[in-house]
Design an enzyme around this catalytic site. Sequence first.
Site, PDB file in Angstrom:
ATOM      1  NE  ARG A  67      17.704  37.109 -88.570  1.00  0.00           N
ATOM      2  CZ  ARG A  67      18.863  36.859 -88.008  1.00  0.00           C
ATOM      3  NH1 ARG A  67      19.968  37.273 -88.558  1.00  0.00           N
ATOM      4  NH2 ARG A  67      18.938  36.158 -86.893  1.00  0.00           N
TER       5      ARG A  67
ATOM      6  NE  ARG B  25      27.830  31.229 -83.052  1.00  0.00           N
ATOM      7  CZ  ARG B  25      27.929  31.999 -84.152  1.00  0.00           C
ATOM      8  NH1 ARG B  25      27.011  31.934 -85.097  1.00  0.00           N
ATOM      9  NH2 ARG B  25      28.946  32.807 -84.304  1.00  0.00           N
TER      10      ARG B  25
ATOM     11  CG  ASP C 201      26.780  33.201 -88.708  1.00  0.00           C
ATOM     12  OD1 ASP C 201      27.406  32.871 -87.687  1.00  0.00           O
ATOM     13  OD2 ASP C 201      26.553  34.390 -89.013  1.00  0.00           O
TER      14      ASP C 201
HETATM   15  C1  LIG Z   1      26.125  34.366 -80.689  1.00  0.00           C
HETATM   16  C2  LIG Z   1      24.904  33.849 -81.406  1.00  0.00           C
HETATM   17  C3  LIG Z   1      25.035  33.402 -82.698  1.00  0.00           C
HETATM   18  C4  LIG Z   1      23.928  32.892 -83.380  1.00  0.00           C
HETATM   19  N1  LIG Z   1      24.085  32.348 -84.624  1.00  0.00           N
HETATM   20  C5  LIG Z   1      23.038  31.756 -85.226  1.00  0.00           C
HETATM   21  C6  LIG Z   1      23.194  31.054 -86.451  1.00  0.00           C
HETATM   22  O1  LIG Z   1      24.292  30.962 -87.026  1.00  0.00           O
HETATM   23  N2  LIG Z   1      22.091  30.478 -87.005  1.00  0.00           N
HETATM   24  C7  LIG Z   1      20.868  30.543 -86.403  1.00  0.00           C
HETATM   25  O2  LIG Z   1      19.917  29.976 -86.930  1.00  0.00           O
HETATM   26  N3  LIG Z   1      20.698  31.212 -85.251  1.00  0.00           N
HETATM   27  C8  LIG Z   1      21.750  31.811 -84.651  1.00  0.00           C
HETATM   28  N4  LIG Z   1      21.569  32.457 -83.450  1.00  0.00           N
HETATM   29  C9  LIG Z   1      20.205  32.739 -82.964  1.00  0.00           C
HETATM   30  C10 LIG Z   1      19.668  31.623 -82.110  1.00  0.00           C
HETATM   31  O3  LIG Z   1      19.476  30.493 -82.911  1.00  0.00           O
HETATM   32  C11 LIG Z   1      18.334  32.023 -81.462  1.00  0.00           C
HETATM   33  O4  LIG Z   1      17.393  32.308 -82.427  1.00  0.00           O
HETATM   34  C12 LIG Z   1      18.424  33.222 -80.535  1.00  0.00           C
HETATM   35  O5  LIG Z   1      19.616  33.237 -79.824  1.00  0.00           O
HETATM   36  C13 LIG Z   1      17.258  33.190 -79.552  1.00  0.00           C
HETATM   37  O6  LIG Z   1      17.273  31.980 -78.835  1.00  0.00           O
HETATM   38  P1  LIG Z   1      17.672  31.842 -77.291  1.00  0.00           P
HETATM   39  O7  LIG Z   1      18.509  30.633 -77.143  1.00  0.00           O
HETATM   40  O8  LIG Z   1      18.261  33.101 -76.809  1.00  0.00           O
HETATM   41  O9  LIG Z   1      16.310  31.474 -76.568  1.00  0.00           O
HETATM   42  P2  LIG Z   1      14.862  32.111 -76.666  1.00  0.00           P
HETATM   43  O10 LIG Z   1      13.998  31.248 -75.821  1.00  0.00           O
HETATM   44  O11 LIG Z   1      14.471  32.307 -78.089  1.00  0.00           O
HETATM   45  O12 LIG Z   1      15.064  33.510 -75.981  1.00  0.00           O
HETATM   46  C14 LIG Z   1      15.339  33.632 -74.594  1.00  0.00           C
HETATM   47  C15 LIG Z   1      15.179  35.070 -74.182  1.00  0.00           C
HETATM   48  O13 LIG Z   1      16.240  35.859 -74.741  1.00  0.00           O
HETATM   49  C16 LIG Z   1      15.759  37.116 -75.193  1.00  0.00           C
HETATM   50  N5  LIG Z   1      16.019  37.201 -76.633  1.00  0.00           N
HETATM   51  C17 LIG Z   1      16.424  36.195 -77.439  1.00  0.00           C
HETATM   52  N6  LIG Z   1      16.654  36.648 -78.688  1.00  0.00           N
HETATM   53  C18 LIG Z   1      16.380  37.976 -78.671  1.00  0.00           C
HETATM   54  C19 LIG Z   1      16.451  39.021 -79.632  1.00  0.00           C
HETATM   55  N7  LIG Z   1      16.831  38.777 -80.874  1.00  0.00           N
HETATM   56  N8  LIG Z   1      16.117  40.274 -79.244  1.00  0.00           N
HETATM   57  C20 LIG Z   1      15.745  40.554 -77.985  1.00  0.00           C
HETATM   58  N9  LIG Z   1      15.670  39.608 -77.017  1.00  0.00           N
HETATM   59  C21 LIG Z   1      15.980  38.346 -77.353  1.00  0.00           C
HETATM   60  C22 LIG Z   1      14.300  37.176 -74.830  1.00  0.00           C
HETATM   61  O14 LIG Z   1      14.220  37.807 -73.582  1.00  0.00           O
HETATM   62  C23 LIG Z   1      13.901  35.730 -74.711  1.00  0.00           C
HETATM   63  O15 LIG Z   1      12.840  35.527 -73.822  1.00  0.00           O
HETATM   64  C24 LIG Z   1      22.664  32.907 -82.741  1.00  0.00           C
HETATM   65  C25 LIG Z   1      22.538  33.353 -81.432  1.00  0.00           C
HETATM   66  C26 LIG Z   1      23.639  33.808 -80.755  1.00  0.00           C
HETATM   67  C27 LIG Z   1      23.482  34.232 -79.332  1.00  0.00           C
END
Ligand SMILES: Cc1cc2nc3c(=O)[nH]c(=O)nc-3n(C[C@H](O)[C@H](O)[C@H](O)COP(=O)(O)OP(=O)(O)OC[C@H]3O[C@@H](n4cnc5c(N)ncnc54)[C@H](O)[C@@H]3O)c2cc1C
Length: 313
Positions: free
Chosen positions: A284, A178, A127
Amino acid sequence: MAIGFFDKTIAGSIGLIPKPILRRVASRYVAGETLEHALAEAKRLNDEGYLVTMDLLGEAITTVEEAQEITGTYTRILDAIQQHGIRGNISVKPTAIGLASDAAELERNALVLVEHAARTGNFVRIDMEDSPTTDDTIAVVRRLRLAGHDNLGWVFQASLRRTPEDLEALGPLGPNLRLCKGVYLEPEELAWQSYEEVNTAYARLLEELLPRRDHYVGIATHDDPVVAHAEALIARLGLSPDQYEFQVLLGVRPELRQRLRDAGHRVRVYVPYGRAWHAYCVRRLEENPKFAGFVTRDVLRNPAMLLGDQSKR
Ligand SMILES: Cc1cc2nc3c(=O)[nH]c(=O)nc-3n(C[C@H](O)[C@H](O)[C@H](O)COP(=O)(O)OP(=O)(O)OC[C@H]3O[C@@H](n4cnc5c(N)ncnc54)[C@H](O)[C@@H]3O)c2cc1C
């Protein structure tokens, strides 16, 4: 999406939420406390047609001994994945396996994991954490990949301004990555701040990466416009479902992962588990007020979560 007053207020109050209530909310996003819980969740997801990646939650790790203990636990997770025939790999936080001490410790433990994963026919995703760890994380994964460990992949954050250059510099070492937006709050000089800027950066990176047939991209997002752009790109490029995958977090927008699966895409669910779930959730939620806002809106839309409904569907 801007971070609003609502999100900041919720985030600032997380420590006040009684543990039993937080546990019920967390149960949507965390598979449970033990490996058995995580394996049961992974099996359920596999049966529904999803791949998984298993993440062991840890409190802030500071000593070499703790990092080695976590590494040992991950080797047991790899064994269990093999024994139970789970279709999934592991996701590992650099600070959990040594980076909190130094990069050399991270490298030693990451090597233990990639070698163990190779023996069990598996793969290790490192990650990406906050920006003070980016250089060391990239350097360690790079060295291991140069040493021929192909069952190791990294994560890049579209929100960091440096990411296009980092990917450019990796060239052929980049294949399995990723792409996410990035969960950490970073200063303006290092990261795009607005929703639009981050989405534009994400779209540009995807347009750069998906056409490279030697790359395998995990499209990690729950954001509809980003998903729609990715799907349009996939269709335009004529990619087959084994050339990329979508990745989502356990409990977040399950209807999205169902739609993606039903449309024929490969979807991998990130499955966190561990006894440290409470410290992890509080940290978090406090770190990123936007996250607190998402969760609270989820609870308001779905109050059954507070009544002990464990369903992550
Ligand atoms: C499989 C996976 C691995 C990841 N690994 C990393 C990593 O190694 N390092 C890192 O910095 N980040 C990581 N992330 C987190 C990522 O960077 C984002 O912070 C997170 O996915 C929210 O961004 P989004 O693209 O979904 O868009 P956003 O615009 O942030 O969210 C879109 C919509 O998704 C929903 N949503 C998003 N996140 C959440 C939540 N936590 N709880 C509830 N609803 C939510 C909401 O409805 C929101 O409106 C990972 C995410 C995923 C899916």
